[in-house]
Design an enzyme around this catalytic site. Structure first.
Site, short mmCIF file in Angstrom:
data_model
loop_
_atom_site.label_atom_id
_atom_site.label_comp_id
_atom_site.label_asym_id
_atom_site.label_seq_id
_atom_site.Cartn_x
_atom_site.Cartn_y
_atom_site.Cartn_z
N GLY A 1 77.14 3.06 44.32
CA GLY A 1 76.21 4.17 44.11
C GLY A 1 76.68 5.43 44.79
O GLY A 1 76.15 6.51 44.53
N ALA B 1 75.28 15.43 40.51
CA ALA B 1 75.33 14.04 40.06
C ALA B 1 75.30 13.93 38.54
O ALA B 1 76.07 13.19 37.94
CB ALA B 1 74.15 13.27 40.67
N HIS C 1 47.45 20.97 26.89
CA HIS C 1 46.63 21.70 27.88
C HIS C 1 45.69 20.72 28.57
O HIS C 1 45.10 19.88 27.92
CB HIS C 1 45.81 22.77 27.16
CG HIS C 1 44.88 23.51 28.07
ND1 HIS C 1 45.32 24.49 28.95
CD2 HIS C 1 43.54 23.40 28.26
CE1 HIS C 1 44.29 24.95 29.62
NE2 HIS C 1 43.21 24.31 29.23
#
Length: 462
Positions: A37, A316, A441
């Site tokens: 990672g 990233a 909305h």
């Protein structure tokens, strides 16, 4: 061992490239010296967002009365905040391990060094060496915190982002040098949990890559939160001889000395290109970055590079996109080259900052005739209901064709809203089409439709 593709580095560029390569039927291996990672998952994007969430929760507790809630007390526990952040990072890293297994990718732990002839020497933690071979070797070694000569990091008093994520004790005071995404996020975090923060920026504005109006708004918000902001200022030296730090800051007003417990240096990143064998193979670099073409091929056939070690934006999501394009090309597909003018940038302090495309200044410098529309969150029903009235959405259109040239946002959750503008630009949608696209909305996202309407003199709620 022989592979179709070997990826050196398992950050968001490397591991994504490896997975895509495997999906395309290529026999793939990943070489990683630390944690799957990379920085993003373990020491960057993910754990910082966990820290910022803790700060936000603490802020909510402090302002509970504003929402009609009575809360007694509440104090930040630095150790527990850091622990949660580390647990989140660990969970994500474990997720990448699972993905490697699922996609039948060999993970080889160790330090990789490129060799001529499409080979890679890997030295394990025990010092044992093995040589791997591949038809294609992809360099994705990322970057680290940049160290300035007048700000030598000792990891104790002058620290980089890694140490800032795992401080054992909360400092009473801190000077943050650099107000890019990393500096601004940490300045917000530490200030929110009660540290006295001074943010020093060399450029005339904080978050200097952003549109000037966004920078000014963020500075205003930061000052309202109690952060001391110094722009057009340079840290010339730091004296760490005493208990804390004495920071000498030079600005137009002259020199001043600020005392603090810790200095956080957030002055950018340095690509990891040393000691990986570039010279042995003859791979060309320019200004400390690996030279690549639009499909990430280096000057030496069979060697490729993506992410922070190449000239594109050090983000990233850019590395991931580059990795996918690179291996699709290797697999014989015809991927579209990446449009570096349509990359979103996000800063996750509070209020958040998000943008894509040109700033107003850049559009004017290009000599373009433009229409600019702004919609403040103070006029948004959802923002008022949520107590998040700081900020605005600003859209810049080409007056002739109606093309969206740039979108600039500051406010709550704008990092989640910017993708709409990236899609708008990708699909070449016009300002009039945005106005006629019905937005739900009440939402913060209505501000995009309203800002477009403002640019064309059709705004309803202003």
């Amino acid at each position: 061992m022989s592979y179709d593709v070997i990826v050196l580095g398992s950050g968001p560029g490397g591991y994504v490239a490896a997975i895509r390569a495997s999906q395309l039927g290529l026999k793939t291996a990943v070489v990683e010296k630390e944690s799957l990672g990379g920085i993003c998952l373990n020491w960057g994007c993910i754990p910082t967002k966990a820290l910022l969430k803790s700060a936000q929760v603490f802020e909510y507790i402090q302002h509970a009365k504003d929402y009609g809630i009575t809360v007694n007390g509440g104090s930040p526990d630095m150790k527990a905040i850091v622990q949660r952040s580390r647990d989140v990072a660990k969970g994500m890293s474990n997720g990448v391990q699972f993905l490697m297994k699922k996609n039948k990718i060999d993970v080889i732990m160790g330090t990789g060094k490129l060799m001529p002839g499409k080979k890679l020497e890997v030295t394990g933690a025990d010092g044992r060496k093995q040589v791997l071979e591949a038809k294609h070797i992809l360099i994705a070694t990322g970057a680290r915190s940049r160290v300035l000569p007048n700000l030598p990091q000792d990891g104790k008093k002058i620290i980089g982002y890694r140490e800032a994520m795992v401080l054992a004790d909360q400092p009473k005071s801190m000077v943050v040098v650099g107000s890019g995404a990393i500096g601004s996020e940490f300045a917000y975090f530490y200030n929110a949990i009660g540290t006295k923060v001074t943010l020093v920026e060399f450029m005339p504005n904080v978050v200097p890559v952003e549109d000037e109006e966004v920078s000014k708004q963020l500075e205003k918000s930061f000052k309202k939160q109690g952060i001391e902001v110094m722009t057009g200022a340079e840290v010339t030296k730091v004296d760490t001889a005493g208990k804390g730090c004495k920071v000498t800051v030079k600005s137009a007003k002259g020199e001043q000395v600020i005392e603090c417990d810790i200095v956080l240096s957030a002055v950018g990143i340095a690509p990891n290109i040393e000691g990986i064998g570039l010279e042995d193979v003859g791979i060309a670099t320019d200004k400390g970055r690996i030279t690549v073409n639009e499909y990430y091929q280096t000057n030496i056939p069979g060697y490729y590079a993506i992410g922070d070690v190449t000239p594109g934006q050090a983000l990233a999501h850019v590395a991931s996109a580059e990795g996918i394009i690179c291996v699709e090309k290797i697999a014989g597909h015809q991927p579209e080259a990446l449009d570096y003018g349509n990359i979103p940038g996000c800063t996750y302090c509070s209020p958040e900052v998000a943008s894509v495309g040109m700033t107003e200044k850049q559009a004017k410098e290009k000599g373009l005739a433009i229409k600019v529309g702004k919609f403040p969150f103070s006029a948004s029903g959802k923002a008022s209901a949520g107590g998040n009235k700081d900020g605005f959405v600003k859209l810049i259109f080409d007056a002739k064709y109606g093309e969206l040239l740039g979108a600039h946002m500051i406010g709550a959750n704008v990092t989640e809203m910017i993708a709409e503008c990236v899609s708008i630009r990708k699909l070449e949608t016009t300002g009039h089409e945005i106005i006629k696209t019905v937005h739900p909305h009440p939402t913060m996202s209505e501000a995009i439709m309203e800002a477009a309407a403002a640019a064309y003199g059709e705004v309803i709620h202003l």
